[in-house]
Design an enzyme around this catalytic site. Structure first.
Site, PDB file in Angstrom:
ATOM      1  N   ARG A 120      -5.418  15.905   4.372  1.00 63.07           N
ATOM      2  CA  ARG A 120      -5.854  16.997   5.057  1.00 63.07           C
ATOM      3  C   ARG A 120      -6.392  16.424   6.534  1.00 63.07           C
ATOM      4  O   ARG A 120      -6.324  17.133   7.488  1.00 63.07           O
ATOM      5  CB  ARG A 120      -6.530  17.630   4.275  1.00 63.07           C
TER       6      ARG A 120
ATOM      7  N   GLU B 206       3.280   2.981  -0.638  1.00 64.03           N
ATOM      8  CA  GLU B 206       3.682   2.637  -2.072  1.00 64.03           C
ATOM      9  C   GLU B 206       4.676   3.492  -2.431  1.00 64.03           C
ATOM     10  O   GLU B 206       5.754   3.148  -3.164  1.00 64.03           O
ATOM     11  CB  GLU B 206       2.355   2.662  -3.161  1.00 64.03           C
TER      12      GLU B 206
ATOM     13  N   CYS C  75      -4.468   5.560   3.070  1.00 70.12           N
ATOM     14  CA  CYS C  75      -4.938   6.941   3.311  1.00 70.12           C
ATOM     15  C   CYS C  75      -6.440   6.988   3.228  1.00 70.12           C
ATOM     16  O   CYS C  75      -7.018   6.576   4.327  1.00 70.12           O
ATOM     17  CB  CYS C  75      -4.420   7.850   1.894  1.00 70.12           C
TER      18      CYS C  75
ATOM     19  N   GLY D   6      10.860   8.471 -19.212  1.00 68.81           N
ATOM     20  CA  GLY D   6      11.314   8.254 -18.023  1.00 68.81           C
ATOM     21  C   GLY D   6      11.725   6.857 -17.682  1.00 68.81           C
ATOM     22  O   GLY D   6      12.796   6.678 -16.849  1.00 68.81           O
TER      23      GLY D   6
ATOM     24  N   HIS E 231       1.436   6.673   2.738  1.00 66.90           N
ATOM     25  CA  HIS E 231       1.301   5.905   1.279  1.00 66.90           C
ATOM     26  C   HIS E 231       2.777   5.126   1.342  1.00 66.90           C
ATOM     27  O   HIS E 231       3.662   5.561   1.034  1.00 66.90           O
ATOM     28  CB  HIS E 231       1.471   7.123   0.402  1.00 66.90           C
TER      29      HIS E 231
HETATM   30  N1  GLN Z   1      -8.963  13.052   1.009  1.00 60.42           N
HETATM   31  C1  GLN Z   1      -8.325  12.714   1.973  1.00 60.42           C
HETATM   32  C2  GLN Z   1      -7.560  13.515   3.098  1.00 60.42           C
HETATM   33  O1  GLN Z   1      -7.561  14.699   2.500  1.00 60.42           O
HETATM   34  C3  GLN Z   1      -7.422  11.060   1.949  1.00 60.42           C
HETATM   35  C4  GLN Z   1      -6.282  11.588   1.109  1.00 60.42           C
HETATM   36  C5  GLN Z   1      -5.619  10.675   0.327  1.00 60.42           C
HETATM   37  O2  GLN Z   1      -6.013   9.537   0.227  1.00 60.42           O
HETATM   38  N2  GLN Z   1      -4.395  10.984  -0.139  1.00 60.42           N
HETATM   39  O3  GLN Z   1      -7.269  13.343   4.126  1.00 60.42           O
END
Ligand code: GLN
Length: 548
Positions: free
Chosen positions: A465, A512, A384, A21, A510
């Site tokens: 989710r 990042e 998240c 990569g 996210h």
């Molecule tokens: N488990 C949480 C959700 O589904 C957070 C997901 C995550 O951190 N990517 O909402």
């Protein structure tokens, strides 16, 4: 470049984990620095349709693209090096190839023919490779094949490469990455495994044009010529790839070895501009010669496996370089954190980042870490699940909702401050069914994030989710945690901030995934800046260290 798209294939031999990569991304960087347009694709020989359902222990981080594909972490390297977004088409697995072929068969598209690995699976592989070239925007498509040559599962990919090389002639090129093991007893690098690996590739009908040899030590004199002779390649097409201090050195090392020039020569391309890597050099200078240093804690449940948080680690490194500050990341296992020991683990840190995640394991430790950061006024970034836990922590300890929770962790909680989105409730399939990819977000005037981004309309990538439950939004605001970023259409809360705190930001998305060498992400840059204000120390120069 005028003319047809060129296809470059990168395979690996001898062992896995040789860094295909990074070599692919480095070659792409060099071609891009000469003014060419390049994209990189990863073919993964496993049967999962995408890595979204894979446990990070199996395959490291799952990288999410703008268009919402859950992909291999190598795509993160491609984006970080090239600063060009990838898409669903940039990562194809055996599962997806078979799914496409079987769907076509069910639709009757094979007109009664027997559907076989050759030609139907190989045709589908070739179609997926050429789909990127057909867009007409890339001079080069670099296709990296996961796994090691000789694996049963990668055979159809090597066969597809053989066919494409035969059909396209000089528009295709094969690079094979191998290892030169070092024998300590005799103090020698050995070429035999490379010879065998090339033989294996030859037995499948593919003659590599370029060999990239990973090695811990400099290659001895005459070794390139020896490998060239045994493997039917030119001596200048045997490229030494020494272990590097940082992956960001690899493009420069490949440039010094002439990898891009050999590739261009073999593809019959002449009259190209010089490499312009000024911005890259500038990044490396700031990265390698920081003026200060700072200690940041990364709290997660996969800390023994750094690949699980690859993009976060790299985004922190980019932000460190931007601030000319060396980051020392302390990896803190969330499962081990308790109210009793949290000060011992997190004391002395200048910033605390709580990582994303799924499921129950380690969440109480994350909540302890957040409480510690909030109460001790330590700059905090929650990503998240890290943001969701910040909402729960605030609910429990500031609002007095002792039972506050996410319905992911406790479906029967009396205070579901984080709850499942309506459109998620009916979904039963696991793969590709979350809220995925880029969504718009509107920031509140005058908020910390407004200052960080310098504008009010942003877009960031999601993978989750569950959501902040808007029924609680006023109650939180009154107590000091506000929603400072919301989705303009759905009003879903994307960002929370705590006021009366030096820097406390939780993001549902996210950031990042969007940080690159050319454009470090502003949230990470400002988080690191806040940590530096909290307690950065000047870097001790070597002489000072010796004196001390
Ligand atoms: N488990 C949480 C959700 O589904 C957070 C997901 C995550 O951190 N990517 O909402």
């Amino acid at each position: 470049m005028t003319g047809s798209t060129k296809y470059i294939f990168v395979t690996g031999g001898v062992t896995s984990s040789l860094g295909k990569g990074i070599i692919s991304a480095s070659l792409a960087k060099l071609l891009q620095a000469r003014g060419f347009t390049v994209t990189i694709q990863k073919l993964d020989p496993y049967i999962n349709v995408d890595p979204g359902t894979l446990n990070p222990y199996e395959h490291g981080e799952c990288f999410v693209t703008e268009d919402g594909a859950e992909t291999d972490l190598d795509l993160g390297h491609y984006e970080r090096f090239l600063d060009v977004p990838t898409s669903k088409a940039n990562n194809v697995t055996t599962g997806r190839i078979y799914q496409n072929v079987i769907n076509k068969e069910r639709r009757g598209e094979y007109l009664g023919k027997t559907v076989q690995v050759i030609p139907h699976i190989t045709d589908e592989i070739k179609a997926q490779i050429q789909a990127l070239g057909r867009k007409g925007i890339y001079d080069f498509v670099i296709t990296e094949v996961g796994g090691t040559v000789g694996d049963i599962e990668s055979l159809p990919y090597v066969e597809a490469i053989r066919q494409l090389k035969w059909q396209k002639g000089r528009d295709c090129l094969a690079i094979h990455l191998t290892l030169l093991p070092y024998l300590g007893t005799t103090g020698e690098l050995k070429t035999k495994p490379t010879q065998h690996s090339v033989k294996e590739l030859l037995s499948l009908g593919v003659q590599p044009d370029v060999l990239v040899c990973r090695t811990e030590h400099p290659m001895q004199k005459g070794m390139k010529e020896k490998i060239a002779l045994f493997c039917n390649v030119d001596a200048n097409a045997v490229i030494e790839s020494r272990d590097a201090d940082t992956i960001y050195d690899v493009p420069l090392m490949m440039q010094a070895e002439g990898l891009d020039q050999v590739v261009l020569q073999k593809l019959g391309i002449a009259g190209y501009p010089e490499v312009d890597l000024r911005a890259w050099h500038d990044f490396l200078r700031r990265y390698k010669h920081p003026a200060s240093e700072v200690h940041i804690g990364l709290v997660g449940k996969y800390v023994e496996l750094k690949d699980a948080y690859k993009s976060i680690k790299e985004a922190l490194e980019h932000a460190g370089a931007e601030n000319e500050c060396k980051l020392h990341i302390k990896w803190v296992h969330s499962e081990k954190l308790t109210a009793k020991n949290v000060a011992k683990h997190l004391g002395g840190l200048s910033g605390i980042l709580v990582a994303p995640g799924f499921g129950h394991r380690g969440i109480e430790g994350k909540i302890e870490a957040i409480k510690y950061a909030r109460e001790n006024r330590i700059p905090f970034l929650g990503i998240c699940l890290g943001m969701q836990m910040a909402v729960i922590e605030f609910g429990r300890h500031v609002l007095g909702l002792a039972d506050a929770n996410s319905t992911e962790m406790n479906a029967d909680t009396t205070h579901p401050v984080i709850a499942m989105m309506e459109e998620q409730k009916a979904i039963e399939n696991k793969g590709g069914t979350m809220r995925l990819g880029a969504y718009a977000c509107k920031l509140t005037e005058g908020s910390t994030v407004h200052k960080v981004y310098g504008r009010k309309d942003i877009s960031e990538r999601h993978r989750h989710r569950y959501e902040f439950n808007n029924a609680y939004i006023d109650m939180y605001k009154k107590a000091g945690m506000s929603a400072t970023g919301t989705n303009p259409q759905t009003k879903l809360v994307e960002i929370v901030e705590v006021k009366d705190h030096p820097w406390f930001v939780g993001v549902q998305f996210h950031p990042e995934y969007r940080s690159t060498v050319a454009r470090p992400h502003p949230l990470f840059v400002h988080f690191v800046k806040a940590a530096m204000q909290q307690g950065a120390t000047p870097v001790k120069r070597e002489a000072e260290v010796q004196q001390a």
